[in-house]
Scaffold this active site. Structure first.
Site, PDB file in Angstrom:
ATOM      1  N   TRP A  76       0.806  -1.172   0.115  1.00  0.00           N
ATOM      2  CA  TRP A  76      -0.010   0.228  -0.079  1.00  0.00           C
ATOM      3  C   TRP A  76       0.693   1.211   0.114  1.00  0.00           C
ATOM      4  O   TRP A  76       1.759   1.145   0.846  1.00  0.00           O
ATOM      5  CB  TRP A  76      -0.921   0.034   1.248  1.00  0.00           C
ATOM      6  CG  TRP A  76      -1.766   1.305   1.296  1.00  0.00           C
ATOM      7  CD1 TRP A  76      -2.705   1.805   0.475  1.00  0.00           C
ATOM      8  CD2 TRP A  76      -1.302   2.433   2.061  1.00  0.00           C
ATOM      9  NE1 TRP A  76      -3.129   2.961   0.787  1.00  0.00           N
ATOM     10  CE2 TRP A  76      -2.183   3.508   1.912  1.00  0.00           C
ATOM     11  CE3 TRP A  76      -0.570   2.447   3.219  1.00  0.00           C
ATOM     12  CZ2 TRP A  76      -2.153   4.572   2.461  1.00  0.00           C
ATOM     13  CZ3 TRP A  76      -0.257   3.895   3.712  1.00  0.00           C
ATOM     14  CH2 TRP A  76      -1.196   4.922   3.482  1.00  0.00           C
ATOM     15  N   ASP A 113     -15.879  12.456  -2.174  1.00  0.00           N
ATOM     16  CA  ASP A 113     -15.173  11.095  -1.889  1.00  0.00           C
ATOM     17  C   ASP A 113     -16.033  10.446  -0.527  1.00  0.00           C
ATOM     18  O   ASP A 113     -17.216  10.922  -0.525  1.00  0.00           O
ATOM     19  CB  ASP A 113     -13.733  11.230  -1.606  1.00  0.00           C
ATOM     20  CG  ASP A 113     -13.050   9.932  -1.868  1.00  0.00           C
ATOM     21  OD1 ASP A 113     -12.784   9.043  -1.029  1.00  0.00           O
ATOM     22  OD2 ASP A 113     -12.290   9.650  -2.965  1.00  0.00           O
ATOM     23  N   ASP A 114     -15.289   9.761   0.248  1.00  0.00           N
ATOM     24  CA  ASP A 114     -15.844   9.222   1.462  1.00  0.00           C
ATOM     25  C   ASP A 114     -16.692  10.042   2.332  1.00  0.00           C
ATOM     26  O   ASP A 114     -16.221  11.372   2.494  1.00  0.00           O
ATOM     27  CB  ASP A 114     -14.928   8.481   1.981  1.00  0.00           C
ATOM     28  CG  ASP A 114     -15.151   7.210   2.860  1.00  0.00           C
ATOM     29  OD1 ASP A 114     -16.375   7.184   3.223  1.00  0.00           O
ATOM     30  OD2 ASP A 114     -14.429   6.509   3.312  1.00  0.00           O
ATOM     31  N   ARG A 132      -9.290  -1.871   8.677  1.00  0.00           N
ATOM     32  CA  ARG A 132      -9.877  -0.516   8.954  1.00  0.00           C
ATOM     33  C   ARG A 132     -11.273  -0.684   9.348  1.00  0.00           C
ATOM     34  O   ARG A 132     -12.200  -0.066   8.806  1.00  0.00           O
ATOM     35  CB  ARG A 132      -9.888  -0.144   7.257  1.00  0.00           C
ATOM     36  CG  ARG A 132      -9.910   1.447   7.334  1.00  0.00           C
ATOM     37  CD  ARG A 132     -10.189   2.032   5.732  1.00  0.00           C
ATOM     38  NE  ARG A 132     -10.117   3.310   5.821  1.00  0.00           N
ATOM     39  CZ  ARG A 132     -10.532   4.302   4.712  1.00  0.00           C
ATOM     40  NH1 ARG A 132     -11.297   3.697   3.980  1.00  0.00           N
ATOM     41  NH2 ARG A 132     -10.251   5.409   4.601  1.00  0.00           N
ATOM     42  N   LYS A 184     -16.459   6.144  -8.270  1.00  0.00           N
ATOM     43  CA  LYS A 184     -15.167   5.694  -7.745  1.00  0.00           C
ATOM     44  C   LYS A 184     -15.454   4.394  -6.663  1.00  0.00           C
ATOM     45  O   LYS A 184     -15.964   4.480  -5.856  1.00  0.00           O
ATOM     46  CB  LYS A 184     -14.334   6.702  -6.955  1.00  0.00           C
ATOM     47  CG  LYS A 184     -13.095   6.319  -6.502  1.00  0.00           C
ATOM     48  CD  LYS A 184     -12.308   7.548  -5.698  1.00  0.00           C
ATOM     49  CE  LYS A 184     -11.023   6.840  -4.912  1.00  0.00           C
ATOM     50  NZ  LYS A 184     -10.562   8.046  -4.329  1.00  0.00           N
ATOM     51  N   TRP A 185     -15.378   3.322  -7.336  1.00  0.00           N
ATOM     52  CA  TRP A 185     -15.725   2.060  -6.715  1.00  0.00           C
ATOM     53  C   TRP A 185     -14.258   1.452  -6.023  1.00  0.00           C
ATOM     54  O   TRP A 185     -13.477   1.083  -6.586  1.00  0.00           O
ATOM     55  CB  TRP A 185     -15.884   0.930  -7.589  1.00  0.00           C
ATOM     56  CG  TRP A 185     -16.561  -0.298  -7.339  1.00  0.00           C
ATOM     57  CD1 TRP A 185     -15.983  -1.225  -6.519  1.00  0.00           C
ATOM     58  CD2 TRP A 185     -17.790  -0.878  -7.796  1.00  0.00           C
ATOM     59  NE1 TRP A 185     -16.768  -2.254  -6.353  1.00  0.00           N
ATOM     60  CE2 TRP A 185     -17.988  -2.116  -6.952  1.00  0.00           C
ATOM     61  CE3 TRP A 185     -18.859  -0.614  -8.394  1.00  0.00           C
ATOM     62  CZ2 TRP A 185     -18.907  -3.008  -7.045  1.00  0.00           C
ATOM     63  CZ3 TRP A 185     -19.819  -1.398  -8.705  1.00  0.00           C
ATOM     64  CH2 TRP A 185     -20.064  -2.518  -7.853  1.00  0.00           C
ATOM     65  N   ASP A 186     -14.394   1.629  -4.800  1.00  0.00           N
ATOM     66  CA  ASP A 186     -13.269   1.272  -3.675  1.00  0.00           C
ATOM     67  C   ASP A 186     -13.326  -0.067  -3.078  1.00  0.00           C
ATOM     68  O   ASP A 186     -14.630  -0.683  -3.370  1.00  0.00           O
ATOM     69  CB  ASP A 186     -13.083   2.402  -2.753  1.00  0.00           C
ATOM     70  CG  ASP A 186     -11.694   2.653  -2.364  1.00  0.00           C
ATOM     71  OD1 ASP A 186     -10.876   2.128  -2.504  1.00  0.00           O
ATOM     72  OD2 ASP A 186     -11.547   3.875  -1.704  1.00  0.00           O
ATOM     73  N   ASN A 188     -11.364  -1.665   0.168  1.00  0.00           N
ATOM     74  CA  ASN A 188     -10.376  -1.280   1.069  1.00  0.00           C
ATOM     75  C   ASN A 188      -9.499  -2.237   1.927  1.00  0.00           C
ATOM     76  O   ASN A 188      -8.712  -1.926   2.757  1.00  0.00           O
ATOM     77  CB  ASN A 188     -10.541   0.064   1.711  1.00  0.00           C
ATOM     78  CG  ASN A 188     -10.369   1.290   1.114  1.00  0.00           C
ATOM     79  OD1 ASN A 188      -9.386   1.690   0.466  1.00  0.00           O
ATOM     80  ND2 ASN A 188     -11.515   2.266   1.030  1.00  0.00           N
ATOM     81  N   CYS A 244     -10.653   1.297  -7.997  1.00  0.00           N
ATOM     82  CA  CYS A 244      -9.649   1.746  -6.846  1.00  0.00           C
ATOM     83  C   CYS A 244      -9.861   0.551  -5.908  1.00  0.00           C
ATOM     84  O   CYS A 244     -10.771  -0.073  -5.529  1.00  0.00           O
ATOM     85  CB  CYS A 244     -10.303   3.111  -6.074  1.00  0.00           C
ATOM     86  SG  CYS A 244      -9.308   3.672  -4.711  1.00  0.00           S
ATOM     87  N   ASP A 277      -2.494   5.639  -3.159  1.00  0.00           N
ATOM     88  CA  ASP A 277      -2.920   6.629  -2.424  1.00  0.00           C
ATOM     89  C   ASP A 277      -1.457   7.562  -2.241  1.00  0.00           C
ATOM     90  O   ASP A 277      -1.770   8.539  -1.461  1.00  0.00           O
ATOM     91  CB  ASP A 277      -3.332   5.860  -1.111  1.00  0.00           C
ATOM     92  CG  ASP A 277      -4.735   5.569  -0.826  1.00  0.00           C
ATOM     93  OD1 ASP A 277      -5.476   5.925  -2.122  1.00  0.00           O
ATOM     94  OD2 ASP A 277      -4.994   4.873  -0.030  1.00  0.00           O
TER      95      ASP A 277
HETATM   96  C1  GLA Z   1      -9.113   4.538  -0.199  1.00  0.00           C
HETATM   97  C2  GLA Z   1      -8.888   5.315  -1.253  1.00  0.00           C
HETATM   98  C3  GLA Z   1      -8.753   6.945  -1.083  1.00  0.00           C
HETATM   99  C4  GLA Z   1     -10.053   7.249  -0.590  1.00  0.00           C
HETATM  100  C5  GLA Z   1     -10.374   6.603   0.526  1.00  0.00           C
HETATM  101  C6  GLA Z   1     -11.528   6.870   1.453  1.00  0.00           C
HETATM  102  O1  GLA Z   1      -8.037   4.725   0.932  1.00  0.00           O
HETATM  103  O2  GLA Z   1      -7.807   4.856  -1.977  1.00  0.00           O
HETATM  104  O3  GLA Z   1      -8.489   7.592  -2.386  1.00  0.00           O
HETATM  105  O4  GLA Z   1     -11.109   7.050  -1.696  1.00  0.00           O
HETATM  106  O5  GLA Z   1     -10.372   5.384   0.573  1.00  0.00           O
HETATM  107  O6  GLA Z   1     -11.909   6.242   2.471  1.00  0.00           O
END
Ligand code: GLA
Length: 744
Positions: free
Chosen positions: A207, A374-375, A451, A484-486, A488, A534, A556
């Site tokens: 990461w 974003d989030d 997380r 933006k489809w994340d 994590n 993502c 990131d």
């Molecule tokens: C991940 C993404 C970031 C952001 C965060 C939001 O880390 O890579 O760009 O969108 O989540 O929680």
């Protein structure tokens, strides 16, 4: 027996029914390519393009073996005959000596199999023999069958005319009367011409430090690069290149391979007992099994194989071209990436209607074309501790829903994008409280959080249907142009308690198939919505997800200097057309490094430009710089995104200098970037010579940023720019220059 042809056309199927039932899976499977017509002479098969020849044949034992892969052969050239290998000693059996195209584990095989199965009586022996072949829609289909058991394998080979890329896959079909268990499945085995001095190049990291280029000699033994994580991973990417010792950036023979799979995968490169170099790529056999009932099938991911005689640069240019022409959504008509603004680094979870509008106004003023929130906009999402899974607008932050923000963004001339992470759930969420059984888990065992989140089990139909319904609703009710489809976190405790114990490990395949089906269905219902892949940065980038997503988040890590080695590594495999790169604040949050704003812009302008800085902290001068840089970027955008990339001075971690050049497909425009980390010993000029221009054409040079040496002509021939080049004047730390060349 079912018709292998249908299987191969479908290639991937889905376990998701319900809302997804009946979905055409073509998107995630057989590539729509301009294929070369395979040549068949007796039982030899040959695929030829101006870039490569790939050939294999059936030996006198009925085994399929490799004959040649490399630089294009002339039409009349003979192929080496397919002759079965002889036993070398009692320890090197014929099966170990044979360069199989698709080896079954059996018959004394000690090299890497492409397929290993277990039968209900405990038999674990498979010897595949050629049955027949056919040509379908330009692809060659080879049918193999085991010597005693009705296990059939259909191998698919297609070659793309304009790049010489070979696309391979395999479908296993259980035509026995009982179950069979697939323990291991690759798309195929790969055999390289005999040589002693091969080196393997691949991409590894973690990461915030993805895409670091690795290189090692291929010595006796095995190299395994893999993901056991349920997702493509940051640690390694399913791409590799193999070249002789003397391969350089722009010269020498390079063989490369990439696997289109977004779950756990494995690639092996072996130099075996007899010195042969072989590779394989497919599902990761670690913790894997896939039981097939009578009549059922399992398809491998697609494996993409390429060859270039023009070094690593030639290899990546071919592969980029193929991705733009045949892989990315809108095949052949890939849309340019808009300059976007993203709120994450500026606001984190602290998003509100007024705050986002204030940022949007400033983003529009510098020329951004898309505003992405974003989030933090949904559920009880004030930090990463809660809310994932509850995809309803947080009414405290957005009392009137998303409508007012979206309308304002659109009035400012931008379109609107939104962050989602649909595959995940926080235990502190209404969704988890209602459906604690929806996550991947083993009953009675701890559920390891990362997380503070857990992974929803997309192998389950009800989970898929739920996600599709909520995303469909979100996109139907709001004017959203982009998501933006994340994703994590990696998997842990990969259990699927609702499935029978012998079926549970199907999760590794069914999850990913259903993810592909879900995104494909969403795109079908909302064809104008674009998607970014993502996964905590660059954790899910591969040719499987790229067929369904328009762009990817690379890392990131947004430090502009670190980014250059990250982008260099990324570009070894994937096209800059999808490589999102943001300009963010200084000092950078990752490493506290301070860099000038124009340097940050130039670093990001080598890919698809985005802005992620807190615009409220910018000075009037910063806004002027940003306006000028974004305007300059728009003039070179199609060249950077759709052109040919030359890594003139490849960027390396801890390296001092780097330079990239993009040349438009018609060679009428070029964009050149050059950087220094730190000048020392009173170095002043950095000379750079170009590549890929038309030597006879005249090009005018326009400075985008930085300084060129006095006396640099405003216009000269392509021959001049490639022979004499440009001297950039750079002194100091973190300096960058860029120039544009336009044919006159
Ligand atoms: C991940 C993404 C970031 C952001 C965060 C939001 O880390 O890579 O760009 O969108 O989540 O929680």
């Amino acid at each position: 027996m079912s018709n292998g042809a249908d299987l191969l056309r479908m290639n991937r199927r889905t376990a998701c029914g319900g809302l997804l039932a009946g979905l055409a899976m073509g998107l995630a499977s057989a590539p729509a390519i301009s294929q070369v017509l395979p040549k068949v002479v007796g039982k030899s098969f040959r695929l030829d393009s101006p870039h490569a020849t790939y050939a294999f044949g059936v030996n006198e034992r009925g085994q399929l073996q490799s004959l040649y892969w490399g630089a294009p052969l002339a039409a009349g050239d003979p192929l080496p005959p397919a002759i079965a290998a002889k036993e070398l000693s009692s320890n090197e059996l014929a099966s170990t000596m044979t360069p199989f195209e698709f080896a079954g584990f059996g018959g004394g095989l000690t090299t890497e199999p492409a397929l290993k199965v277990t039968l209900p009586d405990g038999t674990r022996d498979l010897e595949l023999r050629y049955v027949d072949h056919r040509i379908e829609a330009g692809a060659l289909i080879i049918h193999l069958r085991d010597i005693t058991t009705a296990i059939d394998v259909h191998l698919r080979y297609a070659m793309d005319q304009s790049t010489g890329l070979v696309i391979r896959s395999a479908v296993v079909e259980n035509n026995t009367r009982d179950w069979i268990q697939v323990d291991q499945l690759a798309a195929g085995n790969i055999n390289l011409p005999a040589a002693e001095d091969y080196r393997l190049h691949y991409l590894a990291g973690r990461w915030s430090a993805e895409w670091q280029l690795q290189s090692r000699a291929v010595t006796p033994g095995s190299t395994v690069i893999e993901s056991r994580r349920g997702v493509t991973s940051h640690q390694a990417n399913p791409w590799l290149a193999i070249g002789r010792d003397d391969v350089a950036e722009e010269s020498g023979a390079v063989w490369f391979a990439a696997l289109g799979w977004s779950g756990s995968w494995r690639m092996t490169v072996d130099r075996d007992a007899i010195g042969a170099v072989r590779a394989s790529a497919g599902y990761n056999p670690f913790d894997f099994s896939y039981r097939l009932r009578p009549g059922e099938t399992l398809a491998s991911p697609n494996l993409y194989l390429g060859f270039s005689g023009d070094g690593f640069g030639g290899a990546s240019r071919l592969f980029h071209r193929y991705q733009r022409a045949e892989i990315l959504p809108g095949v052949g008509h890939v849309r340019p990436r808009p300059v976007l603004y993203n709120s994450w680094e500026a606001t984190q979870f602290d998003v509100t209607e007024a705050g986002q509008i204030a940022l949007a106004e400033k983003a529009a003023s510098i020329g951004c074309e898309r505003f992405v929130m974003d989030d933090g906009w949904f559920g009880a999402r004030d930090s990463d501790k809660a809310g994932l899974g509850d995809w309803t607008v947080n009414r405290r932050k957005f009392p009137n829903g998303l409508g007012p923000l979206i309308r304002r963004v659109k009035a400012l001339g931008m379109d609107f994008g939104l962050w989602v992470e649909p595959e995940m759930v926080n235990p502190d969420s209404d969704l988890y409280r209602a459906h604690p059984d929806w996550v991947i888990n083993f009953p009675g065992r701890p559920r390891t959080e990362a997380r503070q989140q857990l992974v929803l089990n997309l192998a389950r139909r009800d989970v898929c249907d739920h996600i599709l319904t909520l995303l469909d609703k979100l996109l139907t009710e709001n004017d959203i142009a982009f998501i933006k489809w994340d994703h994590n976190r990696n998997w842990s405790e990969p259990g699927w308690p609702e499935a029978a114990p012998a079926e549970q490990q199907k999760i590794y395949v069914d999850y990913v198939d259903n993810l592909y089906a879900l995104i494909a269905e969403l795109r079908r219902r909302h064809p104008r919505v674009e998607i970014e892949s993502c996964a905590s940065g660059g954790g899910r980038v591969d040719l499987g997800i790229m067929r369904l997503t328009d762009q990817v988040w690379v890392s990131d890590n947004t430090d502009p200097y670190d980014r250059m080695s990250i982008q260099d590594g990324f570009s070894r495999a994937y096209t800059p057309a999808i490589m999102m790169a943001w300009v963010t604040d200084s000092p950078n949050w990752v490493n506290k490094r301070s860099t000038p704003l124009d340097y940050r812009f130039l670093s990001s302008m080598q890919g698809a430009l985005g802005i992620g800085a807190n615009l409220h902290h910018w000075t009037a001068e910063d806004f002027a710089t940003a306006r000028a840089m974004i305007a300059a970027y728009k003039r070179i955008r199609s060249t950077v995104q759709q052109g040919d990339l030359y890594r003139l001075l490849p960027a390396r971690k801890e390296g001092d200098r780097s330079a990239t050049l993009s040349v438009s497909p018609d060679r009428r425009q070029a964009a050149l970037f050059a950087f220094t980390r730190s000048t020392t010993m009173r170095e002043t000029a950095m000379p750079v010579t170009l590549l890929g221009l038309d030597p006879a054409r005249r090009y005018a040079m326009t400075l985008i940023a930085g300084e060129v040496a006095p006396g640099t002509p405003a216009q000269a021939s392509g021959a001049f720019w490639m022979g004499r080049g440009v001297d950039f004047v750079m002194t100091g730390d973190f300096r960058g220059c860029a120039v544009r060349f336009d044919a006159v």
